[in-house]
Design a protein around this motif. Structure first.
Motif, mmCIF file in Angstrom:
data_model
loop_
_atom_site.group_PDB
_atom_site.id
_atom_site.type_symbol
_atom_site.label_atom_id
_atom_site.label_comp_id
_atom_site.label_asym_id
_atom_site.label_seq_id
_atom_site.Cartn_x
_atom_site.Cartn_y
_atom_site.Cartn_z
ATOM 1 N N GLY A 5 51.783 30.657 4.504
ATOM 2 C CA GLY A 5 50.830 29.339 4.518
ATOM 3 C C GLY A 5 49.950 29.296 3.071
ATOM 4 O O GLY A 5 49.810 28.125 2.845
ATOM 5 N N SER A 6 49.565 30.363 2.711
ATOM 6 C CA SER A 6 48.651 30.408 1.479
ATOM 7 C C SER A 6 49.656 29.879 0.202
ATOM 8 O O SER A 6 48.965 29.218 -0.488
ATOM 9 C CB SER A 6 47.960 31.792 1.269
ATOM 10 O OG SER A 6 47.322 32.367 2.210
ATOM 11 N N LEU A 7 50.605 30.243 0.339
ATOM 12 C CA LEU A 7 51.770 29.725 -0.758
ATOM 13 C C LEU A 7 51.682 28.164 -0.838
ATOM 14 O O LEU A 7 51.772 27.577 -1.910
ATOM 15 C CB LEU A 7 53.038 30.559 -0.818
ATOM 16 C CG LEU A 7 54.136 29.694 -1.689
ATOM 17 C CD1 LEU A 7 53.685 30.302 -3.076
ATOM 18 C CD2 LEU A 7 55.559 30.624 -1.315
ATOM 19 N N THR A 34 50.509 33.700 16.154
ATOM 20 C CA THR A 34 51.329 33.519 14.937
ATOM 21 C C THR A 34 51.207 32.125 14.395
ATOM 22 O O THR A 34 51.094 32.025 13.286
ATOM 23 C CB THR A 34 52.837 33.676 15.323
ATOM 24 O OG1 THR A 34 53.123 33.194 16.338
ATOM 25 C CG2 THR A 34 53.134 35.162 15.603
ATOM 26 N N LYS A 35 51.260 30.965 15.088
ATOM 27 C CA LYS A 35 51.127 29.737 14.651
ATOM 28 C C LYS A 35 49.507 29.462 14.360
ATOM 29 O O LYS A 35 49.350 28.740 13.127
ATOM 30 C CB LYS A 35 51.406 28.637 15.646
ATOM 31 C CG LYS A 35 52.732 28.667 16.509
ATOM 32 C CD LYS A 35 53.059 27.564 17.211
ATOM 33 C CE LYS A 35 52.186 27.831 18.661
ATOM 34 N NZ LYS A 35 53.282 28.845 19.442
ATOM 35 N N ALA A 36 48.580 30.115 15.005
ATOM 36 C CA ALA A 36 47.180 30.112 14.553
ATOM 37 C C ALA A 36 47.030 30.532 12.942
ATOM 38 O O ALA A 36 46.172 29.878 12.024
ATOM 39 C CB ALA A 36 46.246 30.813 15.441
ATOM 40 N N VAL A 37 47.522 31.644 12.777
ATOM 41 C CA VAL A 37 47.495 32.272 11.390
ATOM 42 C C VAL A 37 48.397 31.585 10.363
ATOM 43 O O VAL A 37 47.618 31.259 9.347
ATOM 44 C CB VAL A 37 47.930 33.802 11.571
ATOM 45 C CG1 VAL A 37 48.166 34.347 10.035
ATOM 46 C CG2 VAL A 37 47.034 34.590 12.369
ATOM 47 N N PHE A 38 49.364 31.032 10.673
ATOM 48 C CA PHE A 38 49.872 30.185 9.796
ATOM 49 C C PHE A 38 49.491 29.091 9.482
ATOM 50 O O PHE A 38 48.968 28.317 8.329
ATOM 51 C CB PHE A 38 51.706 29.826 10.089
ATOM 52 C CG PHE A 38 52.262 29.209 9.181
ATOM 53 C CD1 PHE A 38 52.734 29.672 8.086
ATOM 54 C CD2 PHE A 38 52.636 27.899 9.144
ATOM 55 C CE1 PHE A 38 53.487 28.841 7.074
ATOM 56 C CE2 PHE A 38 53.171 27.184 8.520
ATOM 57 C CZ PHE A 38 53.633 27.544 7.502
ATOM 58 N N PHE A 39 49.171 28.032 10.482
ATOM 59 C CA PHE A 39 48.656 26.731 10.135
ATOM 60 C C PHE A 39 47.083 26.734 9.915
ATOM 61 O O PHE A 39 46.522 25.839 9.300
ATOM 62 C CB PHE A 39 48.906 25.941 11.581
ATOM 63 C CG PHE A 39 50.295 25.585 11.635
ATOM 64 C CD1 PHE A 39 51.023 24.535 10.887
ATOM 65 C CD2 PHE A 39 51.064 26.058 12.497
ATOM 66 C CE1 PHE A 39 52.367 24.346 11.061
ATOM 67 C CE2 PHE A 39 52.488 25.877 12.854
ATOM 68 C CZ PHE A 39 53.098 24.992 11.981
ATOM 69 N N GLY A 40 46.530 27.703 10.401
ATOM 70 C CA GLY A 40 45.336 27.984 10.081
ATOM 71 C C GLY A 40 44.800 27.912 8.439
ATOM 72 O O GLY A 40 43.663 27.660 8.018
#
Length: 214
Positions: free
Chosen positions: A136-138, A99-105
């Motif tokens: 994250g994209s926002l 979950t952290k990898a997808v967000f911060f990635g």
């Protein structure tokens, strides 16, 4: 950008996820500059580009899901210096920190696109993946569009700054790959030196009661 408008900018960002050479670092500040000139609505630019980011990420997610773990392991087994155990460790890491990898990635060039593939391989819950990707994209898109909006005609300064950031990330990734390959080669060489020779003749033992020759 004036002709494309918000939907066109969103399409460009969706394609950027699939083809990383299309730089969001140029598309987003340029959209912000266009909005600052009154030729695009800034909220529309943020909304459309974020939607484009999510669409592109979902395509890569389903690519990873179609690839699946078995195919990924089969491909990895054919690659030099890559072991199945490497995939298993990566898989275990993603289960713990996915979950952290997808967000911060989403804030790391190149990685921001590729992270969607292991998420699909591991079949991360789609609602969770969509929420993390959108959040994250926002943040990423808003920062770049706001930068272009604030700088106006000097919007290229955003691109120049992020270009330095991207180069630092790329150098760090290359250095990590080089270190990994060097360590794997060293371990492989040590393993071969420690392995006994298969063609070595067994030692000759003397028969009971008879002294060995010499």
């Amino acid at each position: 950008m004036e002709k494309l408008g918000g939907p066109g900018a969103g399409l460009a960002i969706a394609l950027e996820n699939l083809f990383p050479p299309l730089p969001s670092e140029v598309i987003l500040p340029l959209a912000g500059f266009t909005a600052s000139q009154g030729r695009m609505d800034v909220v529309s630019a943020v909304a459309w580009t974020t939607a484009g980011s999510v669409v592109g990420a979902v395509v890569l997610y389903w690519l990873g899901a179609l690839l699946g773990r078995d195919r990924l392991v089969a491909v990895a087994a054919r690659l030099p210096l890559v072991k199945v155990s490497d995939i298993e460790r990566t898989e275990a890491w993603f289960v713990r920190h996915g979950t952290k990898a997808v967000f911060f990635g989403r804030f790391v060039p190149i990685f921001r696109s590729l992270i969607s593939i292991p998420a699909g391989v591991e079949r991360m819950r789609l609602p969770v993946f969509l929420a993390l990707t959108a959040a994250g994209s926002l943040i990423w898109n808003t920062a770049f569009i706001a930068g272009g909006y604030a700088l106006g005609a000097r919007w290229q300064q955003v691109t120049d700054l992020v270009g330095i950031y991207s180069k630092v990330i790329l150098i760090a990734v290359i250095a990590a790959i080089v270190v990994f390959m060097a360590m794997r080669l060293l371990r492989s060489g040590r393993g071969r030196r420690r392995r006994p020779r298969e063609d070595a003749e067994p030692p000759v033992s003397a028969e009971p009661g008879r002294r060995p020759p010499g």
